[in-house]
Write an enzyme that holds these catalytic residues in place. Structure first.
Site, PDB file in Angstrom:
ATOM      1  N   GLU A 194       0.828  -1.218   0.000  1.00 40.15           N
ATOM      2  CA  GLU A 194       0.000   0.000   0.000  1.00 40.15           C
ATOM      3  C   GLU A 194       0.863   1.268   0.000  1.00 40.15           C
ATOM      4  OE1 GLU A 194      -2.900  -0.300   3.144  1.00 40.15           O
ATOM      5  OE2 GLU A 194      -4.192  -1.553   1.894  1.00 40.15           O
ATOM      6  N   GLU A 222      -6.272  -7.932  -0.486  1.00 37.45           N
ATOM      7  CA  GLU A 222      -6.698  -7.962   0.923  1.00 37.45           C
ATOM      8  C   GLU A 222      -8.153  -7.537   1.036  1.00 37.45           C
ATOM      9  OE1 GLU A 222      -4.549  -5.309   3.465  1.00 37.45           O
ATOM     10  OE2 GLU A 222      -2.613  -5.837   2.609  1.00 37.45           O
TER      11      GLU A 222
END
Ligand code: GLA
Length: 642
Positions: free
Chosen positions: A146, A303
């Site tokens: 991320e 995710e």
């Protein structure tokens, strides 16, 4: 991409004694896990002291995976530099807009423009890549984690110098920069590049051009960090696909279009926001965005959560069945991989209250039973892998526009461009019409309808792109406060929206933001925004009670462009959406009751799967375009082949 649906989650075995690992993989096999993301936060265990590497334990992790037929999205652990890094190179820690240098102690503790961070990150990435280049468990590279989640913008002196270098490559001269930023205003004219700073805390509103370019620069810095790792990995393992997990639809600091162009396959993370009234519609937006970022090809959900997260004010646990519905939503919208954060719930650390595939209470739990059932279901849906989703409709979305509108001095703070895009998307979701997201300068061929909910900033190329789409026979619907400024956030003069006055046959003289709801002549209700528009060739379809245009339609070439001068409430928006869908010939995937999600995935050879997901508490009947009626029980889902 695999010819099965990838299934699994982040595996962080370093959090556990080694005895646990065998149990982990045994339970993974029970759950049908065929893929894990490994090593994401392992830097301080792999390089406990600078330049001292300890791979023995991780060799055993990788070998255990291979022995159990589980593949790895192997991470470069560069998202969380160890404490030794901050200790040795404190100048590489990020600085916020107030000039505060942050300390280590969480993660992403580095300045994205720091040369020393890059050097150390590439060194550990190279170590990992050379060690595991031929390991049988290696399936994909998971670079970093991320990007920009916590450190998207750094305001330190190193960043300032890098920002100036970026500006020099984007503007031929200081005169050009002064012109683009409108520095004649408030006596901001620069006479030397050295005077230019990041938009640090300042007494009043920052210069909009400076702020916008700093966001572009900061996003580019993250993309460049990614490509520096990717290029290294490609040299070592030319055949292993490389990705990084985006946060498409949730975080807006990184330009996802720019990132996606550099990924071998788009992967993204998505978490439900409990405060939203229908979080599963937000999920659909994020999934459609991920698919669009990957050019319509299958993508990977890297995710999501099995139940509650730990970072919202109230972390709502998922109701029985919700985990499955959420997963099938992503699958329906083009994902070829359904992964979770994380495999085993942490005992300690900042995310110990985050759900996982294997909860603290162990396998005899609702969550683990659902995880096992989902694994079996996905294995049975292997034939879906590789199929794609076709959308007739696209919503234009651009980070630069979102960033420009984020400047605090706007006509109203009530018009949020991201929320508008999501609201228009939700209107289509409710009637089962599948929708892509598209960059304003992207290829619009193949769409019947293009929606422009709130695209405040558009380049000349983007403006011409929409006009060309309409002239060639497309239908467009443009919302208010779109096409207002150029790529430097300078007003397009001569009547709003300067980018599309001719296309829309409308010229707006003044904005009248609203502080309450209003009713239009048709009875439709609206709020937030109104404007005084003059038609110049367009037909008026609805008006304010004062008689001024609220909804217009203008024929251009072989197509037509609609314009809304106000922000319609959901019901009224749904009616306009139904009208433009009918005009464009954009049809739902199936007929279904409200709250039942319908999407089709198809293979090129004609095999297809209609996903019907019932988010309601009532049984519902779905009618396919071929007339087949299928009952989908409350809270349940069906995948209908054919
Ligand atoms: C992100 C991160 C994970 C974890 C989860 C928690 O997606 O990538 O490491 O922090 O959020 O929701």
């Amino acid at each position: 991409m695999p010819d099965v649906i990838a299934y699994g989650g982040d595996w962080n075995p370093e959090q556990w004694p080694e005895e646990t690992w065998e149990q982990d993989v045994a339970l993974m096999r029970e759950a049908g896990v065929n893929r894990v993301s490994a090593g994401i936060f392992s830097w301080s265990m792999l390089e406990p002291v600078e330049a001292v590497f300890e791979f023995g334990w991780f060799d055993r992790v990788m070998d255990l995976l291979a022995a159990n037929g589980i593949q790895a999205n192997l991470a470069t652990p560069t998202a969380s530099p160890p404490p030794w890094f901050a200790d040795a190179y404190p100048e590489a820690l990020p600085v916020d807009a107030d000039g505060r240098r942050l300390s280590h102690g969480s993660r992403q503790g580095f300045c994205p423009s720091s040369p020393i961070y890059r050097e150390k990150a590439l060194r550990i990435a190279e170590q990992v890549a050379t060690r595991y280049r031929e390991h049988p468990a290696l399936a994909m590279w998971h670079v970093h984690n991320e990007y920009g989640c916590h450190n998207a913008r750094c305001f330190c002196d190193t960043s300032a110098a890098a920002f100036r270098a970026w500006l020099r490559t984007h503007y031929a001269s200081l005169d050009a920069l002064n012109d683009a930023w409108g520095t004649a205003f408030w006596s901001q004219r620069y006479s030397d590049w050295a005077q230019i700073l990041p938009p640090r805390a300042t007494p009043s509103f920052p210069n909009p051009g400076q702020q916008l370019d700093f966001r572009r620069f900061s996003s580019d810095a993250l993309v460049e960090l990614y490509t520096s790792e990717r290029d290294l990995l490609r040299k070592i393992t030319p055949d292993v696909p490389v990705t990084t997990n985006l946060m498409a639809g949730a975080h807006w600091d990184m330009d996802c279009w720019a990132f996606a162009a550099e990924l071998d396959v788009v992967s993204t993370d998505h978490y439900l926001i409990g405060a939203r009234s229908e979080p599963h519609i937000d999920l659909a937006f994020a999934a459609d965005y991920a698919r669009s970022l990957n050019g319509g090809r299958p993508w990977l959900l890297m995710e999501h959560s099995t139940s509650a997260v730990n970072w919202q004010p109230r972390n709502l646990a998922k109701a029985p069945g919700e985990l499955r519905r959420n997963s099938l939503q992503h699958l329906a919208r083009g994902a070829d991989g359904i992964m979770f954060f994380q495999w085993r719930a942490s005992r300690a650390g900042a995310e110990k209250w985050h759900s996982a595939m294997l909860p603290h209470a162990g396998p005899d739990t609702k969550i683990f039973r659902e995880v096992v059932a989902l694994g079996a279901e996905l294995a049975g849906l292997a034939e879906v892998a590789g199929s794609t989703v076709k959308a007739d409709v696209a919503i234009l979305l651009d980070h630069s526009s979102v960033w420009a509108q984020d400047h605090p001095a706007q006509p109203t703070s009530d018009l949020d461009p991201v929320e508008e895009a999501k609201r228009w998307h939700a209107a289509l979701w409710r009637v089962g019409v599948t929708c892509d997201l598209a960059h304003p300068e992207g290829d619009l061929t193949g769409y019947r309808l293009v929606l422009v909910p709130a695209l405040y900033l558009v380049s000349d190329a983007g403006a011409a792109n929409l006009e060309g789409f309409v002239r060639r026979g497309g239908v467009a619907l443009v919302g208010p406060y779109s096409g207002i400024v150029d790529e430097h956030d300078r007003v397009r003069l001569g009547g709003y929206p300067g980018a599309w006055r001719d296309l829309l046959g409308v010229s707006v003289e003044e904005f009248f933001p609203l502080d309450g709801p209003i009713r239009l002549e048709s009875g439709a209700t609206a709020s937030v925004w109104s404007e005084v528009a003059h038609v110049n060739g367009a037909k008026v379809l609805d008006t304010y009670v004062t008689g001024e245009p609220a909804w217009t339609r203008n024929e251009q070439g072989d197509g037509a462009a609609h314009y809304l001068t106000t922000r319609l409430d959901d019901d009224a928006l749904a009616e306009v959406m139904a009208a433009v869908c009918a005009e464009a010939g954009a049809k739902p995937a199936a007929q279904a009751a409200p709250g039942v999600e319908v999407v089709r995935r198809s293979h090129a050879d004609g095999r297809s799967f209609l996903f019907a997901i019932n988010h309601t508490e009532e049984d519902a009947v779905v009618t396919t375009p071929a007339g087949q009626k299928v009952t989908v029980p409350a809270g349940d889902a069906r995948v209908i082949p054919g």
